[in-house]
Design a protein around this motif. Structure first.
Motif, PDB file in Angstrom:
ATOM      1  N   THR A   1     -14.291   5.378  -5.996  1.00  0.00           N
ATOM      2  CA  THR A   1     -13.017   4.813  -5.527  1.00  0.00           C
ATOM      3  C   THR A   1     -12.660   3.574  -6.354  1.00  0.00           C
ATOM      4  O   THR A   1     -11.498   3.363  -6.708  1.00  0.00           O
TER       5      THR A   1
ATOM      6  N   THR B   1      -6.216  -4.121   3.583  1.00  0.00           N
ATOM      7  CA  THR B   1      -6.525  -2.748   3.998  1.00  0.00           C
ATOM      8  C   THR B   1      -7.795  -2.713   4.848  1.00  0.00           C
ATOM      9  O   THR B   1      -7.871  -1.969   5.830  1.00  0.00           O
TER      10      THR B   1
ATOM     11  N   PHE C   1     -14.040   9.245   2.044  1.00  0.00           N
ATOM     12  CA  PHE C   1     -14.532   7.867   2.093  1.00  0.00           C
ATOM     13  C   PHE C   1     -14.999   7.521   3.507  1.00  0.00           C
ATOM     14  O   PHE C   1     -16.106   7.042   3.717  1.00  0.00           O
TER      15      PHE C   1
ATOM     16  N   HIS D   1      -9.202   2.988  -8.312  1.00  0.00           N
ATOM     17  CA  HIS D   1      -8.349   1.802  -8.161  1.00  0.00           C
ATOM     18  C   HIS D   1      -8.107   1.137  -9.524  1.00  0.00           C
ATOM     19  O   HIS D   1      -7.000   0.686  -9.808  1.00  0.00           O
TER      20      HIS D   1
ATOM     21  N   GLU E   1       0.843  -1.197   0.000  1.00  0.00           N
ATOM     22  CA  GLU E   1       0.000   0.000   0.000  1.00  0.00           C
ATOM     23  C   GLU E   1       0.881   1.252   0.000  1.00  0.00           C
ATOM     24  O   GLU E   1       0.642   2.200  -0.743  1.00  0.00           O
TER      25      GLU E   1
ATOM     26  N   ARG F   1      -4.524  13.990  -0.703  1.00  0.00           N
ATOM     27  CA  ARG F   1      -4.889  12.573  -0.680  1.00  0.00           C
ATOM     28  C   ARG F   1      -5.582  12.201   0.632  1.00  0.00           C
ATOM     29  O   ARG F   1      -6.572  11.496   0.648  1.00  0.00           O
TER      30      ARG F   1
ATOM     31  N   LYS G   1      -9.080  13.272   0.510  1.00  0.00           N
ATOM     32  CA  LYS G   1      -9.946  12.391  -0.291  1.00  0.00           C
ATOM     33  C   LYS G   1     -10.270  11.114   0.468  1.00  0.00           C
ATOM     34  O   LYS G   1     -11.378  10.592   0.407  1.00  0.00           O
TER      35      LYS G   1
ATOM     36  N   SER H   1       1.930   6.657  -6.846  1.00  0.00           N
ATOM     37  CA  SER H   1       0.799   7.128  -7.657  1.00  0.00           C
ATOM     38  C   SER H   1       0.769   8.652  -7.585  1.00  0.00           C
ATOM     39  O   SER H   1       1.461   9.250  -6.755  1.00  0.00           O
ATOM     40  N   ALA H   2      -0.043   9.257  -8.448  1.00  0.00           N
ATOM     41  CA  ALA H   2      -0.063  10.723  -8.526  1.00  0.00           C
ATOM     42  C   ALA H   2      -0.346  11.346  -7.161  1.00  0.00           C
ATOM     43  O   ALA H   2       0.282  12.345  -6.771  1.00  0.00           O
ATOM     44  N   GLY H   3      -1.266  10.740  -6.425  1.00  0.00           N
ATOM     45  CA  GLY H   3      -1.689  11.313  -5.148  1.00  0.00           C
ATOM     46  C   GLY H   3      -0.580  11.359  -4.101  1.00  0.00           C
ATOM     47  O   GLY H   3      -0.639  12.150  -3.161  1.00  0.00           O
TER      48      GLY H   3
ATOM     49  N   ASP I   1      -5.153  -7.492  -1.495  1.00  0.00           N
ATOM     50  CA  ASP I   1      -4.678  -6.210  -0.953  1.00  0.00           C
ATOM     51  C   ASP I   1      -5.826  -5.422  -0.317  1.00  0.00           C
ATOM     52  O   ASP I   1      -5.651  -4.786   0.726  1.00  0.00           O
TER      53      ASP I   1
ATOM     54  N   VAL J   1      -5.543   3.088 -11.296  1.00  0.00           N
ATOM     55  CA  VAL J   1      -4.214   2.871 -10.709  1.00  0.00           C
ATOM     56  C   VAL J   1      -3.631   1.538 -11.200  1.00  0.00           C
ATOM     57  O   VAL J   1      -2.431   1.430 -11.455  1.00  0.00           O
TER      58      VAL J   1
HETATM   59  C1  HEM Z   1      -7.267   5.798  -4.014  1.00  0.00           C
HETATM   60  C2  HEM Z   1      -9.894   4.037  -0.346  1.00  0.00           C
HETATM   61  C3  HEM Z   1      -7.501  -0.142  -0.761  1.00  0.00           C
HETATM   62  C4  HEM Z   1      -4.096   2.241  -3.232  1.00  0.00           C
HETATM   63  C5  HEM Z   1      -8.233   5.642  -3.069  1.00  0.00           C
HETATM   64  C6  HEM Z   1      -9.269   6.584  -2.773  1.00  0.00           C
HETATM   65  C7  HEM Z   1      -9.969   6.121  -1.719  1.00  0.00           C
HETATM   66  C8  HEM Z   1      -9.413   4.846  -1.355  1.00  0.00           C
HETATM   67  C9  HEM Z   1     -11.147   6.797  -1.031  1.00  0.00           C
HETATM   68  C10 HEM Z   1      -9.562   7.853  -3.556  1.00  0.00           C
HETATM   69  C11 HEM Z   1      -8.867   9.000  -2.956  1.00  0.00           C
HETATM   70  C12 HEM Z   1      -7.622   9.310  -3.665  1.00  0.00           C
HETATM   71  O1  HEM Z   1      -7.643   9.452  -4.891  1.00  0.00           O
HETATM   72  O2  HEM Z   1      -6.614   9.459  -2.991  1.00  0.00           O
HETATM   73  C13 HEM Z   1      -9.513   2.714  -0.183  1.00  0.00           C
HETATM   74  C14 HEM Z   1     -10.157   1.762   0.693  1.00  0.00           C
HETATM   75  C15 HEM Z   1      -9.505   0.572   0.565  1.00  0.00           C
HETATM   76  C16 HEM Z   1      -8.430   0.795  -0.375  1.00  0.00           C
HETATM   77  C17 HEM Z   1     -11.345   2.081   1.592  1.00  0.00           C
HETATM   78  C18 HEM Z   1      -9.750  -0.757   1.209  1.00  0.00           C
HETATM   79  C19 HEM Z   1     -10.674  -1.048   2.114  1.00  0.00           C
HETATM   80  C20 HEM Z   1      -6.329   0.174  -1.416  1.00  0.00           C
HETATM   81  C21 HEM Z   1      -5.208  -0.715  -1.560  1.00  0.00           C
HETATM   82  C22 HEM Z   1      -4.236  -0.047  -2.239  1.00  0.00           C
HETATM   83  C23 HEM Z   1      -4.771   1.273  -2.542  1.00  0.00           C
HETATM   84  C24 HEM Z   1      -5.160  -2.137  -1.044  1.00  0.00           C
HETATM   85  C25 HEM Z   1      -2.868  -0.489  -2.668  1.00  0.00           C
HETATM   86  C26 HEM Z   1      -2.268  -1.574  -2.272  1.00  0.00           C
HETATM   87  C27 HEM Z   1      -4.681   3.396  -3.706  1.00  0.00           C
HETATM   88  C28 HEM Z   1      -4.038   4.308  -4.626  1.00  0.00           C
HETATM   89  C29 HEM Z   1      -4.964   5.336  -4.877  1.00  0.00           C
HETATM   90  C30 HEM Z   1      -6.142   5.024  -4.084  1.00  0.00           C
HETATM   91  C31 HEM Z   1      -2.638   4.171  -5.203  1.00  0.00           C
HETATM   92  C32 HEM Z   1      -4.835   6.512  -5.844  1.00  0.00           C
HETATM   93  C33 HEM Z   1      -4.148   7.699  -5.290  1.00  0.00           C
HETATM   94  C34 HEM Z   1      -3.984   8.744  -6.381  1.00  0.00           C
HETATM   95  O3  HEM Z   1      -4.870   9.574  -6.563  1.00  0.00           O
HETATM   96  O4  HEM Z   1      -2.973   8.715  -7.045  1.00  0.00           O
HETATM   97  N1  HEM Z   1      -8.359   4.590  -2.208  1.00  0.00           N
HETATM   98  N2  HEM Z   1      -8.477   2.100  -0.803  1.00  0.00           N
HETATM   99  N3  HEM Z   1      -6.037   1.363  -2.024  1.00  0.00           N
HETATM  100  N4  HEM Z   1      -5.936   3.848  -3.404  1.00  0.00           N
HETATM  101 FE1  HEM Z   1      -7.234   2.948  -2.173  1.00  0.00          FE
END
Ligand code: HEM
Length: 396
Positions: free
Chosen positions: A183, A218, A160, A187, A137, A153, A156, A144-146, A214, A190
């Motif tokens: 979301t 989380t 959630f 994902h 994670e 980030r 954001k 990633s961009a965020g 993964d 991504v």
């Molecule tokens: C983006 C929640 C699991 C990696 C997001 C966003 C939310 C979120 C709300 C959108 C906000 C944003 O763009 O930053 C969750 C929840 C998860 C989960 C509730 C599981 C219950 C994961 C896992 C990974 C992950 C397992 C990686 C191993 C990312 C990445 C972004 C993202 C890389 C994009 C950030 C960007 O904008 O570049 N996630 N996530 N997420 N999440 Fe998750």
């Protein structure tokens, strides 16, 4: 993967409230697969992954983000201007699963309201910082961009948590179903983008990020961890509350694309799965340490009424000294004593289990309220950041 010994893994798990010392036999366990034979580490979200890859390659993400902006409430019609196949897909998935139980979801919403201050604290300082010691994670988020703008980030991600904790979260007037679907799109994007990052490829131990495995990991760092901590802190909860809290998370991870067959059915199953799949993975990484320093630096900028030493010690208290050491959090032994003795007494008093306010009551109270306000202000302010689909990775 870390090379923690089984004993260390168990004691770290117990310290984090993620494992029972008895070591239950987990569900998604020895074979690494479920009864149906599929392996969550090798399951992604094929249909939407394919759709998002096409949209990214065609340069249509900015237009898609514009189209998705007014789509907020669960009962909003799908916006116009979406690619036809994506609209068709969203029409199918943007709804509660047939097994969702409205009464349990309503109870969960009420439970979230009753316990909101503890939840904000545990999600924010516990799960938030724990995410930086989940190597996959941390590396995905960092590259990633965020990752280049942690404040944005974090805001954001708050969206959630806030939408999930809202009283109407799953009702037609709530917003969580839409937030979860947005979301899911992020994902999917991504999964197409990160494999194109040379930086990510150089450090990743996987070819495609964010598998069902993964997401379950989380989930355990969020729901399962928070549930264990509430039990450990003896925060009063009825069996129905506990079940409702689990149910809300079951629905949430279904909406994020986890297959129903992988979703734990009980807290015992969730605890066992967490012991098996989360605890042994925890480890420091260069990316995670930087993210943690940034997140704690941002938190420390807010007036929480406590010193940085107190904040560091609180993180150590909720996540263990092992994690504190990995993240290089300097010790403040006076604050550590205050936290370790004062916090349990504070909770007992707050929950009506102690007749007299303990020493440090106002300090803890102000701290808890400040974290809650940080959470609430950030997301309810007009400047709060809507979830948008990224178009690229962190430049490096
Ligand atoms: C983006 C929640 C699991 C990696 C997001 C966003 C939310 C979120 C709300 C959108 C906000 C944003 O763009 O930053 C969750 C929840 C998860 C989960 C509730 C599981 C219950 C994961 C896992 C990974 C992950 C397992 C990686 C191993 C990312 C990445 C972004 C993202 C890389 C994009 C950030 C960007 O904008 O570049 N996630 N996530 N997420 N999440 Fe998750």
């Amino acid at each position: 993967m870390s090379n923690l010994s089984r004993r260390n893994v168990l004691s770290l798990g117990v310290a984090l409230g993620l494992a029972s010392a008895a070591g239950v036999v987990p569900a998604w366990a020895s074979t690494g697969t479920t009864a149906a034979g599929a392996d969550p580490w090798w399951v992604w979200d094929d249909e939407v992954d394919g759709l998002m890859a096409g949209i990214l390659d065609a340069g249509q993400v900015p237009a898609l983000n514009t189209a998705l902006r007014p789509w907020v409430d669960n009962d909003d019609p799908l916006p116009t201007g979406l690619p036809a196949d994506l609209a068709g897909y969203l029409r199918r998935v943007n709804r509660l699963p047939s097994w969702a139980d409205p009464a349990k979801l309503r109870r969960a919403a009420d439970f979230n309201r009753r316990k909101d201050t503890y939840l904000f604290m545990l999600y924010g300082l516990g799960s938030g910082i724990m995410s930086t010691v989940i190597p996959r994670e941390a590396k995905s988020v960092y590259w990633s961009a965020g990752g280049a703008n942690m404040q944005d980030r974090a805001a954001k991600t708050f969206t959630f948590g806030y939408d999930l904790s809202d009283l109407n979260a799953f009702e037609p007037s709530g917003q969580f179903v839409v937030t979860a679907n947005k979301t899911r799109l992020v994902h999917a994007a991504v999964r197409h983008l990160l494999p194109q990052s040379a930086h990510w490829r150089a450090v990743a131990d996987e070819r495609i990020p964010i598998s069902n495995g993964d997401i379950l990991v989380t989930f355990h760092s969020l729901g399962t961890y928070v549930h264990r901590k509430l039990l450990e802190w003896r925060v009063p909860m009825s069996a129905a509350d506990e079940e409702a809290f689990l149910h809300q998370w079951q629905v949430a991870i279904h909406l994020l694309g986890v297959r129903d067959e992988f979703i734990p059915k009980t807290w015992a199953e969730a605890d066992a799965q967490s012991t098996r799949v989360l605890t042994p993975l925890l480890a420091p990484t260069t990316e995670g340490k930087e993210l943690a320093a940034e997140l704690l630096g941002l938190t420390a900028q807010i007036d929480l009424g406590v010193t940085r030493g107190f904040l560091n010690e609180f993180v150590r208290y909720v996540l263990s000294d092992a994690v504190g050491d990995w993240l290089g959090l300097p010790r403040d032994y006076a604050a550590a004593t205050l936290v370790r003795t004062g916090w349990p007494a504070y909770i007992a008093f707050r929950e009506g289990l102690l007749p007299i306010a303990p020493a440090g009551f106002y300090l803890f109270d102000q701290f808890l309220r400040a974290i809650a306000m940080l959470f609430l202000n950030k997301v309810s302010s007009p400047t709060s950041t809507p979830i948008t689909i990224p178009t690229g990775n962190r430049p490096g």
